[in-house]
Write an enzyme that holds these catalytic residues in place. Structure first.
Site, PDB file in Angstrom:
ATOM      1  N   CYS A 178       0.831  -1.202   0.000  1.00  0.00           N
ATOM      2  CA  CYS A 178       0.000   0.000   0.000  1.00  0.00           C
ATOM      3  C   CYS A 178       0.872   1.262   0.000  1.00  0.00           C
ATOM      4  O   CYS A 178       1.613   1.493  -0.941  1.00  0.00           O
ATOM      5  CB  CYS A 178      -0.969  -0.048   1.180  1.00  0.00           C
ATOM      6  SG  CYS A 178      -2.334   1.112   0.997  1.00  0.00           S
ATOM      7  N   HIS A 203      -3.730  -4.996  -0.269  1.00  0.00           N
ATOM      8  CA  HIS A 203      -3.277  -5.611   0.981  1.00  0.00           C
ATOM      9  C   HIS A 203      -3.414  -7.126   0.860  1.00  0.00           C
ATOM     10  O   HIS A 203      -4.503  -7.658   1.094  1.00  0.00           O
ATOM     11  CB  HIS A 203      -4.132  -5.130   2.149  1.00  0.00           C
ATOM     12  CG  HIS A 203      -3.919  -3.689   2.486  1.00  0.00           C
ATOM     13  ND1 HIS A 203      -3.050  -3.273   3.452  1.00  0.00           N
ATOM     14  CD2 HIS A 203      -4.448  -2.566   1.955  1.00  0.00           C
ATOM     15  CE1 HIS A 203      -3.046  -1.955   3.525  1.00  0.00           C
ATOM     16  NE2 HIS A 203      -3.902  -1.494   2.628  1.00  0.00           N
ATOM     17  N   GLU A 230      -2.602  -9.292   2.890  1.00  0.00           N
ATOM     18  CA  GLU A 230      -2.985  -9.830   4.208  1.00  0.00           C
ATOM     19  C   GLU A 230      -4.448  -9.570   4.531  1.00  0.00           C
ATOM     20  O   GLU A 230      -4.936  -9.974   5.583  1.00  0.00           O
ATOM     21  CB  GLU A 230      -2.069  -9.272   5.305  1.00  0.00           C
ATOM     22  CG  GLU A 230      -2.250  -7.799   5.638  1.00  0.00           C
ATOM     23  CD  GLU A 230      -1.640  -6.843   4.623  1.00  0.00           C
ATOM     24  OE1 GLU A 230      -0.990  -7.321   3.660  1.00  0.00           O
ATOM     25  OE2 GLU A 230      -1.840  -5.626   4.761  1.00  0.00           O
TER      26      GLU A 230
END
Lengths: 289, 227
Positions: free
Chosen positions: B85, B200, B202
Site C-alpha cells: 500500500c 493488501h 494480508e
C-alpha cells in the site's frame, strides 16, 4: 449501477459473552454457537469482510470481544470491523491492537460527535464506521436510537448521516431496528434516503429473508454493501457443522431443537448470494469458473 | 519460534496497524517482528514496508527514526523487501500528495492522486475501498512465473484502500495492473529484489495469503538452496 465498485457481502456476528447470538429487533437473543467457527467458515466461503458486534457491551459496560478478535485475526485474512461498547480513542486503539481493521461507533458518536473527527484524524477515515440504529416513526421520519434500539435519542437519521460524513467517517452501517431479524426484507426506503444523501459507502443491515431482498437493496436503494446474519447463520446451523460447540450462557433452547430454520428466513450461503448477484449484473467479488 | 524460519522485520514508522501483516507472516511460517530499529531491519532475512496514511508524514517519520538509509541499504544488500500500500508508494521517487514530497527513490517513477472526475465527466469515489481485480500486464501469462504471484489467477480479486496510485517510469517493473473506474494503473511492481503491492495481500482472503506463502518459500530457498 455504480461502475467498478464491487458490492461487499458482510456476515454480521452478534456476540454475547463467548457466544454467537441472534435476536429479533436486536432483542430476545438466542445462542447459535461459537463465533470463531462461524467466522472461519464465512472466510473460507468468500465473505468480503466480517462484522462483529458485542450486543450487550453497552448494557454492562464490558467488551468481551477482544479475545474472540485476537484469536480470529490469526487465521482470518479479510477486513474485520468491531462494534459495541467502544467509547473512547483508547478503546479504539485496543480493538485495533487486538486485530480489528475498523471500528463501528454508535452511542459514543451520538453523545459526542467530535469523536468521529478525532478518530478519523488519528486512525484514518477508512478505519471509522458509524453505526446508525434507525426506527421509523409514525410520521414517516426515521430517528436514531442507541443500545440496540432501546434508547431514544431524538436524532433525525438523515441529518445525522450527513453530519457523520462531514466529520470524516469512512462508512455508515445502517441498521433498521424495525426489520432486524424478521426476514421481511431490508428497509429499502431508509437505505435509499441515506445512500442518496452521502457519498461515503452505506452498509445496509437488518431484515433480509431471501436473495431478492439483497438484490433489491443494492439495485433499488444503492447500498454499497450488505450485512447479513440470520440467513447465513441458520444455514450453517442446519448443516450442523458450526454450532456443535457453545458455552452455557444465555438462551440455548433454539440450538437444542436443531431445526436450523426460522420463520420467514430462507437459509443461504455466501457463494449462493454472490452467484445470484453476479447473474443479476451486480458487480461483486465472484469468479465465474 | 522456529529458528530455521526466515526472520522478517516489519518496519514500524508509527502510522499503521501492523498486526494483520504480522499474523499473515506467522501464518505462513515466518518469524516476524514489528520494529523501528535500523539494526533489526538490517539483520533480518526479509523486510516488509507496510503502511496506511499520508506520504509526507511517512517520509518524515522514516527520517526521524533513521530508517531511510536503513531501507536503502537493505535493498542494496539484495535481500527481499516487500512493500504494501503506502509502502509501495514510498519506494518511488516522488509523490504529489499535499505538495511534492521526495520518496525513497528506489524505483523510478511517481505517485499521483486519482482524479475526482473520470474521463466521462462522472465523479469517482476516492479513496478506492474494496475488492478489485489484478491482471497480468499485456495479458502475458508467463509474467507471474517465478514471482510470489505464482498460482494466482489472472483477474483474481484483492482488497484495496487508497487514494493515490503509482506511475513507474519503466513498464517492465509492472507486475499487475488494475482498473478503477476508467483508470488503469500499476497495482504491483517487481524490481530486482523488491516486490510491492498497492493492495493488501494480508486482507485479501485465501488468495492473498498465497502471496505471503510464495514469498516465504522464496526466502526459505535463499536461506537454504537445498529446499
Amino acid at each position: 449501477m455504480k461502475k467498478g465498485v464491487n458490492i461487499r457481502i458482510i456476515p454480521r456476528l452478534d456476540i454475547k459473552g463467548p457466544n454467537l447470538v441472534k435476536g429479533i429487533h436486536l432483542e430476545g437473543l438466542r445462542v447459535l454457537g461459537k463465533p470463531e467457527d462461524f467466522a472461519k467458515r464465512y472466510y473460507e466461503m468468500g465473505a468480503d469482510e466480517l462484522l462483529y458486534v458485542d450486543v450487550v457491551a453497552s448494557l454492562y459496560n464490558r467488551n468481551s470481544l477482544h479475545d474472540i478478535i485476537s484469536r480470529t485475526a490469526k487465521e482470518i485474512f479479510i477486513p474485520m470491523t468491531v462494534g459495541g461498547g467502544i467509547r473512547t480513542i483508547d478503546d479504539i486503539k485496543s480493538v485495533l491492537r487486538a486485530g480489528a481493521d475498523k471500528v463501528a461507533l454508535n452511542t459514543a458518536a451520538i453523545k459526542n460527535p467530535e469523536i468521529i473527527r478525532e478518530a478519523a484524524t488519528i486512525f484514518g477515515s477508512s478505519t471509522v464506521t458509524i453505526a446508525i440504529e434507525a426506527i421509523k416513526q409514525p410520521n414517516g421520519d426515521y430517528l436514531a436510537y442507541t443500545d440496540n434500539g432501546r434508547e431514544f435519542t431524538g436524532v433525525e437519521v438523515l441529518d445525522w448521516a450527513k453530519k457523520i460524513e462531514s466529520l470524516g467517517a469512512g462508512e455508515i452501517l445502517l441498521t433498521s431496528i424495525d426489520r432486524e431479524g424478521t426476514g421481511l426484507g431490508f428497509d429499502k426506503e431508509l437505505t435509499k434516503r441515506i445512500a442518496a444523501a452521502v457519498s461515503i459507502p452505506v452498509v445496509a443491515c437488518g431484515g433480509p429473508g431471501k436473495l431478492e431482498h439483497i438484490y433489491e437493496v443494492i439495485h433499488e436503494s444503492q447500498a454499497d454493501a450488505v450485512a447479513i446474519a440470520s440467513m447465513l447463520h441458520y444455514d450453517l446451523i442446519g448443516q450442523g457443522n458450526a454450532s456443535a460447540k457453545y458455552e452455557g450462557e444465555g438462551n440455548t433452547e433454539f440450538l437444542k431443537k436443531k431445526t436450523g430454520t426460522f420463520g420467514k428466513i430462507t437459509n443461504t450461503n455466501i457463494s449462493a448470494i454472490k452467484k445470484y448477484l453476479f447473474e443479476h449484473d451486480i458487480p461483486c467479488r465472484y469468479r465465474n469458473e | 519460534m522456529n529458528k530455521t524460519n526466515p526472520r522478517i522485520a516489519i518496519i514500524d514508522y508509527k502510522l499503521s496497524n501492523l498486526f494483520s501483516v504480522k499474523h499473515a507472516c506467522e501464518f505462513v511460517g515466518m518469524n516476524a517482528e514489528i520494529t523501528s530499529s535500523r539494526d533489526d531491519v538490517l539483520n533480518a532475512d526479509g523486510a516488509i514496508l507496510p503502511g496506511v496514511g499520508a506520504f509526507g508524514d511517512a517520509m518524515k517519520n522514516l527520517e526521524n527514526l533513521n530508517l531511510v538509509s536503513a531501507i536503502k541499504e537493505f535493498v542494496k544488500s539484495g535481500k527481499p523487501l516487500m512493500g504494501i500500500c503506502l509502502g509501495l508508494q514510498l519506494l518511488f521517487s516522488e509523490s504529489e500528495e499535499f505538495g511534492p514530497h521526495k520518496g525513497l527513490g528506489i524505483i523510478p517513477g511517481k505517485v499521483v492522486k486519482f482524479p475526482s472526475i473520470n474521463s466521462d465527466g462522472r465523479v469517482i469515489k476516492v479513496p478506492q475501498i474494496g475488492w478489485n481485480t489484478i491482471h497480468t500486464p499485456d495479458s502475458d501469462p508467463l509474467k507471474w512465473q517465478n514471482t510470489p504471484l505464482l498460482g494466482i489467477a489472472d483477474g483474481e480479486f484483492m482488497y484495496f484502500v487508497h487514494s493515490y496510485y503509482i506511475i513507474p517510469d519503466n513498464t517492465r517493473d509492472v507486475l499487475t495492473t488494475t482498473t478503477y473506474d476508467t483508470i488503469t494503473y500499476a497495482s504491483s511492481i517487481l524490481h530486482d529484489n523488491v516486490i510491492a503491492f498497492q493492495f493488501h495481500p494480508e486482507k485479501s482472503g485465501i488468495e492473498g495469503v498465497k502471496i505471503y506463502k510464495n514469498w516465504a518459500l522464496h526466502l526459505k530457498k535463499l536461506n537454504n538452496p537445498n529446499i
